[in-house]
Design a protein around this motif. Sequence first.
Motif, PDB file in Angstrom:
ATOM      1  N   SER A 245       0.770  -1.123  -0.357  1.00 22.85           N
ATOM      2  CA  SER A 245      -0.520  -0.305   0.139  1.00 22.85           C
ATOM      3  C   SER A 245       1.111   1.354  -0.334  1.00 22.85           C
ATOM      4  CB  SER A 245      -1.183  -0.169   0.932  1.00 22.85           C
ATOM      5  OG  SER A 245      -0.463   0.440   2.310  1.00 22.85           O
ATOM      6  N   THR A 246       2.286   0.630   0.216  1.00 21.42           N
ATOM      7  CA  THR A 246       3.167   2.365   0.789  1.00 21.42           C
ATOM      8  C   THR A 246       4.078   2.108  -0.777  1.00 21.42           C
ATOM      9  OG1 THR A 246       4.277   1.323   1.962  1.00 21.42           O
ATOM     10  CG2 THR A 246       2.800   2.928   3.266  1.00 21.42           C
ATOM     11  N   GLN A 247       3.947   1.774  -1.885  1.00 16.59           N
ATOM     12  CA  GLN A 247       4.918   1.904  -3.057  1.00 16.59           C
ATOM     13  C   GLN A 247       5.910   0.446  -3.423  1.00 16.59           C
ATOM     14  OE1 GLN A 247       3.415   3.172  -5.386  1.00 16.59           O
ATOM     15  NE2 GLN A 247       3.012   5.408  -4.553  1.00 16.59           N
TER      16      GLN A 247
ATOM     17  N   ARG B 131       8.051  -0.263  -1.698  1.00 17.98           N
ATOM     18  CA  ARG B 131       9.797   0.415  -1.590  1.00 17.98           C
ATOM     19  C   ARG B 131      10.125  -1.071  -0.526  1.00 17.98           C
ATOM     20  NH1 ARG B 131      11.959   5.769   0.719  1.00 17.98           N
ATOM     21  NH2 ARG B 131      13.130   4.887  -0.131  1.00 17.98           N
TER      22      ARG B 131
ATOM     23  N   TYR C 218      15.803   3.976  -4.825  1.00 21.59           N
ATOM     24  CA  TYR C 218      13.810   3.694  -4.858  1.00 21.59           C
ATOM     25  C   TYR C 218      14.169   2.877  -5.930  1.00 21.59           C
ATOM     26  CZ  TYR C 218      11.734   7.370  -2.630  1.00 21.59           C
ATOM     27  OH  TYR C 218      11.487   8.436  -1.939  1.00 21.59           O
TER      28      TYR C 218
ATOM     29  N   HIS D  75      12.603  -1.531  -6.423  1.00 21.44           N
ATOM     30  CA  HIS D  75      11.196  -2.243  -6.276  1.00 21.44           C
ATOM     31  C   HIS D  75      11.066  -3.781  -7.282  1.00 21.44           C
ATOM     32  CE1 HIS D  75       9.200   1.499  -4.975  1.00 21.44           C
ATOM     33  NE2 HIS D  75       9.743   1.592  -6.115  1.00 21.44           N
TER      34      HIS D  75
ATOM     35  N   GLY E 158       3.959  -1.799  -6.756  1.00 19.74           N
ATOM     36  CA  GLY E 158       3.192  -1.044  -5.467  1.00 19.74           C
ATOM     37  C   GLY E 158       2.001  -0.847  -5.124  1.00 19.74           C
ATOM     38  N   TYR E 159       1.336  -0.093  -4.556  1.00 19.41           N
ATOM     39  CA  TYR E 159       0.301   0.878  -4.559  1.00 19.41           C
ATOM     40  C   TYR E 159       0.085   2.065  -4.006  1.00 19.41           C
ATOM     41  CZ  TYR E 159      -1.732  -3.278  -7.416  1.00 19.41           C
ATOM     42  OH  TYR E 159      -1.640  -4.862  -7.865  1.00 19.41           O
ATOM     43  N   ASN E 160      -0.442   3.084  -3.636  1.00 21.31           N
ATOM     44  CA  ASN E 160      -0.937   4.019  -3.040  1.00 21.31           C
ATOM     45  C   ASN E 160      -2.456   3.361  -2.434  1.00 21.31           C
ATOM     46  OD1 ASN E 160      -0.682   6.629  -1.567  1.00 21.31           O
ATOM     47  ND2 ASN E 160      -0.631   7.769  -3.371  1.00 21.31           N
ATOM     48  N   TYR E 161      -2.537   2.608  -1.537  1.00 18.42           N
ATOM     49  CA  TYR E 161      -3.324   2.482  -1.095  1.00 18.42           C
ATOM     50  C   TYR E 161      -3.428   2.997   0.711  1.00 18.42           C
ATOM     51  CZ  TYR E 161      -5.190  -0.198  -4.390  1.00 18.42           C
ATOM     52  OH  TYR E 161      -5.667  -0.747  -6.012  1.00 18.42           O
TER      53      TYR E 161
END
Length: 390
Positions: free
Chosen positions: A210-212, A214, A220, A222, A226-229
């Motif tokens: 939910s926090t991209q 990382r 940065y 990955h 991820g998501y911005n949730y």
Amino acid sequence: MKKIYLSSPTMYGDEQRFVAEAFDTNWVAPLGPNVNAFEKEMVEYTGCGHAAALSAGTAALHLAMKCLNIGPGDVVFSSDLTFAATCNPVTYENGTLVFIDSEYDTWNMDPEALKKAYEKYPNPKAIVMAHLYGTPSKIDELMAIVREHGTPVIEDAAEALSSTYKGRQCGTFGDIGIYSFNGNKIITTSGGGMMVSKNEEYTKFAVFLSTQARDPARYYQHSHIGYNYRMSNVVAGIGRGQLLHLEEHKALKKKIYATYRQAFEDISDIQMNPLNKDGDANCWLSCMTISDGCSVKPDDVMDALAELNIETRPIWKPMHLQPVYADNDFFTADGQQANAARVKGDNGDDWDKSAGGDIFRHGLCLPSDIKNTDEDMDLIIKTVRKVFGK
Ligand SMILES: *Cc1c(COP(=O)(O)O)cnc(C)c1O
């Protein structure tokens, strides 16, 4: 003319206190003390080990699918009579939805229909089941079947926060449970959701995604999409204030239901939505169905109320009758219902023999706003009775 609402937010001063704290400490950005505290308070309230505060109930359902590793072609069983958000996240992941009919005792997933689905699909990747309008499902019966097959369970308790089954909170029976704090739910944060689980791996993974997503690196990096949730600290402050009033909201919702039940007792063509005898429903929305063959139709009741600026809502239209899911398999207690017969956009008046379709065609949701006054309730009841010639 004054508007009478179906279910609108009810706010107190407590929310502002927590939100003000967020401003005072400059924790307006995502994350922060309210988010952590809201999760902790939800864990205490529900008794379910771990929680992840998210931007919506739908986001919580989506991350629940990610936790259970739902991917292309994976079969997932879903409640059929529910809001589309229950099952859409399966489609986000290109899974294959198989819909299970409801039973009349609780309007939730029918254990007999579930058995039929297992005959064709013995190894679904997961099952998502909703507790509709706050009424707990036949949880013991459903879990007994599911356990035989070892299927992971996602419980969509978006409408059932504070509802209990045999003394335990809905949302805590499955591998993962989700709640919604959307504007019309029993408590609201304007918009928001929560994922809960006994398994901390799941809630941790949900927070990570939910926090991209990382990776723990200085730059940065990955390894996951991820998501911005994540829920913001301001929104969580509203939730903390609302949570203090949850039991009060439940008591008021139950009173609304009891008032309708009594007011329509003498009209044999009206049935209130069922409450599970093994549970204590939060009565999020009071609903009624009208006997088959009665000259009064749900639209007549809804139109009469709308004329007085009184808000109602149809029962959720079952997923197997949705144009977008017209080709998905669907099981009733009698077996598989042919999907070839499903005409796009058709309500199934002529041919659909499902319990969910029957409830949909004969039912409606009555105003269930806890701010409605005794006078409002009197007006609603008088108007409905008049439609039935009483
Ligand atoms: C409201 C609702 C959701 C979605 O929650 P949001 O917070 O609006 O995303 C999911 N399932 C059911 C059954 C709901 O009623």
